[in-house]
Motif scaffolding. Structure first.
Motif, PDB file in Angstrom:
ATOM      1  N   GLY A 260       5.902 -94.823  -1.938  1.00 46.57           N
ATOM      2  CA  GLY A 260       7.094 -94.575  -1.134  1.00 46.57           C
ATOM      3  C   GLY A 260       6.798 -94.276   0.323  1.00 46.57           C
ATOM      4  O   GLY A 260       7.639 -93.737   1.036  1.00 46.57           O
ATOM      5  N   GLY A 261       5.584 -94.615   0.832  1.00 44.28           N
ATOM      6  CA  GLY A 261       5.276 -94.342   2.227  1.00 44.28           C
ATOM      7  C   GLY A 261       5.020 -92.886   2.520  1.00 44.28           C
ATOM      8  O   GLY A 261       5.448 -92.368   3.552  1.00 44.28           O
ATOM      9  N   VAL A 262       4.335 -92.196   1.620  1.00 47.60           N
ATOM     10  CA  VAL A 262       4.054 -90.773   1.803  1.00 47.60           C
ATOM     11  C   VAL A 262       2.550 -90.530   1.810  1.00 47.60           C
ATOM     12  O   VAL A 262       1.760 -91.364   1.369  1.00 47.60           O
ATOM     13  N   ARG A 263       2.173 -89.392   2.329  1.00 48.40           N
ATOM     14  CA  ARG A 263       0.807 -88.887   2.249  1.00 48.40           C
ATOM     15  C   ARG A 263       0.843 -87.576   1.481  1.00 48.40           C
ATOM     16  O   ARG A 263       1.854 -86.863   1.491  1.00 48.40           O
ATOM     17  N   THR A 264      -0.246 -87.238   0.845  1.00 48.12           N
ATOM     18  CA  THR A 264      -0.353 -85.956   0.155  1.00 48.12           C
ATOM     19  C   THR A 264      -1.502 -85.160   0.759  1.00 48.12           C
ATOM     20  O   THR A 264      -2.556 -85.726   1.068  1.00 48.12           O
ATOM     21  N   VAL A 265      -1.269 -83.864   0.919  1.00 48.90           N
ATOM     22  CA  VAL A 265      -2.282 -82.969   1.480  1.00 48.90           C
ATOM     23  C   VAL A 265      -2.417 -81.767   0.540  1.00 48.90           C
ATOM     24  O   VAL A 265      -1.410 -81.140   0.187  1.00 48.90           O
ATOM     25  N   PRO A 266      -3.632 -81.423   0.120  1.00 50.06           N
ATOM     26  CA  PRO A 266      -3.803 -80.273  -0.770  1.00 50.06           C
ATOM     27  C   PRO A 266      -3.322 -78.975  -0.121  1.00 50.06           C
ATOM     28  O   PRO A 266      -3.349 -78.820   1.101  1.00 50.06           O
ATOM     29  N   VAL A 267      -2.875 -78.043  -0.963  1.00 50.73           N
ATOM     30  CA  VAL A 267      -2.444 -76.725  -0.501  1.00 50.73           C
ATOM     31  C   VAL A 267      -3.667 -75.820  -0.444  1.00 50.73           C
ATOM     32  O   VAL A 267      -4.348 -75.599  -1.459  1.00 50.73           O
ATOM     33  N   ALA A 268      -3.950 -75.269   0.766  1.00 52.78           N
ATOM     34  CA  ALA A 268      -5.105 -74.386   0.923  1.00 52.78           C
ATOM     35  C   ALA A 268      -4.786 -72.954   0.529  1.00 52.78           C
ATOM     36  O   ALA A 268      -5.594 -72.277  -0.102  1.00 52.78           O
ATOM     37  N   ALA A 269      -3.608 -72.472   0.893  1.00 48.33           N
ATOM     38  CA  ALA A 269      -3.238 -71.087   0.600  1.00 48.33           C
ATOM     39  C   ALA A 269      -1.718 -70.953   0.667  1.00 48.33           C
ATOM     40  O   ALA A 269      -1.079 -71.580   1.509  1.00 48.33           O
ATOM     41  N   PRO A 270      -1.136 -70.145  -0.218  1.00 53.88           N
ATOM     42  CA  PRO A 270      -1.801 -69.570  -1.383  1.00 53.88           C
ATOM     43  C   PRO A 270      -2.092 -70.652  -2.414  1.00 53.88           C
ATOM     44  O   PRO A 270      -1.422 -71.693  -2.426  1.00 53.88           O
ATOM     45  N   ARG A 271      -3.077 -70.419  -3.258  1.00 52.09           N
ATOM     46  CA  ARG A 271      -3.367 -71.418  -4.287  1.00 52.09           C
ATOM     47  C   ARG A 271      -2.254 -71.391  -5.333  1.00 52.09           C
ATOM     48  O   ARG A 271      -1.977 -70.359  -5.939  1.00 52.09           O
ATOM     49  N   LEU A 272      -1.607 -72.526  -5.479  1.00 53.76           N
ATOM     50  CA  LEU A 272      -0.550 -72.674  -6.465  1.00 53.76           C
ATOM     51  C   LEU A 272      -0.884 -73.838  -7.378  1.00 53.76           C
ATOM     52  O   LEU A 272      -1.584 -74.768  -6.980  1.00 53.76           O
ATOM     53  N   VAL A 273      -0.370 -73.783  -8.597  1.00 53.87           N
ATOM     54  CA  VAL A 273      -0.631 -74.841  -9.567  1.00 53.87           C
ATOM     55  C   VAL A 273       0.683 -75.265 -10.215  1.00 53.87           C
ATOM     56  O   VAL A 273       1.684 -74.545 -10.183  1.00 53.87           O
ATOM     57  N   HIS A 274       0.654 -76.460 -10.773  1.00 53.59           N
ATOM     58  CA  HIS A 274       1.737 -76.860 -11.671  1.00 53.59           C
ATOM     59  C   HIS A 274       1.247 -76.545 -13.082  1.00 53.59           C
ATOM     60  O   HIS A 274       0.312 -77.160 -13.592  1.00 53.59           O
TER      61      HIS A 274
END
Length: 297
Positions: A260-274
């Motif tokens: 869909g024309g998106v980029r993903t960037v990891p979350v550095a803080a706070p560490r969250l999970v699904h």
């Protein structure tokens, strides 16, 4: 209080109509009126205004108690019937959106390989419906997914005695339009994004983000569905950022944009999970118990 009268009261309040409640419950409108009058006489308080039909302050308070009480009664009935149920080869599995991730699907496949005759019927539902479906016996097992801090249990509605167990935890990523100024970052802090516009959706409830991170996260657009493709399309068009488990977003080609024309960037803080959790009531030995063990093993 008579549970049948409570059921009638909840139904009238939900519809805002005596005639609609009569149609749903299979009574005459006169019988509905008599049942409401009997409940009001029992409590000695008016519970419903008649024009328009809406709960009084006392009625609103009773609703807060009535729906959980009725759910517990339905759950008790289902639990008793489960103890005498014959073994089945068809299992009903209910799951919230994103709960059936690749790891869960693989475990499910391995479990079915050991039971070739086992049939699984999967349905998706909202998180607030899942516990009730399992408690009332409409689903043998439930898979709930949601945003959490690592190892923290999900916040699930109370639907009576229920066993919960962690299944998987997956890191979350921020989904941004491919042309966003922050799309090239190696990681992002959510505290730096509290003033950005976000998509409000069941996949990433903003109230949950505020609980975990702090105030902010204004909604740029509210989407009531749970289709990942739609969420990615909205994010790509700049309607708002969102958080998703990394496995939910198509892989990004080298030098290109993701689904869909998106980029993903990891979350550095706070560490969250699904986090994905398994829910079930008491399980007799058999296919359901084996599948539950496979999903959490």
């Amino acid at each position: 209080m008579d549970p049948h009268l409570l059921t009638t009261f909840v139904t009238v309040a939900r519809h805002g109509s005596f005639s609609a409640a009569a149609s749903e419950l299979g009574y005459t409108q006169s019988a509905i009126s008599q049942q409401i009058a009997a409940l009001e006489a029992d409590l000695g308080l008016p519970l419903l205004r008649r024009r328009p039909v809406e709960p009084t302050p006392a009625g609103r308070r009773l609703l807060e108690h009535a729906e959980p009480l009725l759910l517990r009664l339905r759950a008790a009935r289902a639990d008793v019937l489960r103890t005498a149920a014959a073994p089945r080869h068809l299992l009903d599995l209910a799951a919230t959106p994103l709960a059936v991730n690749p790891a869960v699907a693989a475990r499910l496949a391995r479990a079915r390989a050991h039971r070739p005759r086992l049939e699984v019927r999967l349905r998706t539902c909202r998180a607030e419906q899942l516990a009730a479906l399992v408690a009332e016996g409409h689903a043998d097992l439930g898979l709930a997914g949601g945003i959490a801090a690592p190892s923290d249990p999900l916040r699930l509605p109370d639907a009576g005695p229920m066993t919960t167990a962690g299944v998987t935890e997956e890191d979350l990523v921020v989904v941004l339009p491919s042309g966003h100024p922050l799309a090239g970052r190696a990681s992002l802090r959510l505290a730096d994004l509290i003033d950005a516009r976000w998509l409000q959706s069941p996949l990433c409830p903003l109230a949950r983000l505020r609980d975990l991170v702090g105030d902010g996260f204004p909604a740029g657009l509210e989407y009531e569905g749970d289709d990942v493709h739609t969420v990615l399309t909205l994010a790509a068009a700049g309607h708002g950022l969102t958080l998703l488990p990394a496995s939910a977003v198509p892989a990004v080609p080298a030098g290109g944009a993701g689904g869909g024309g998106v980029r993903t960037v990891p979350v550095a803080a706070p560490r969250l999970v699904h986090r994905v959790e398994l829910l079930h009531a008491a399980l007799p030995p058999g296919a359901a118990a084996d599948l539950a063990a496979a999903l959490t093993g």
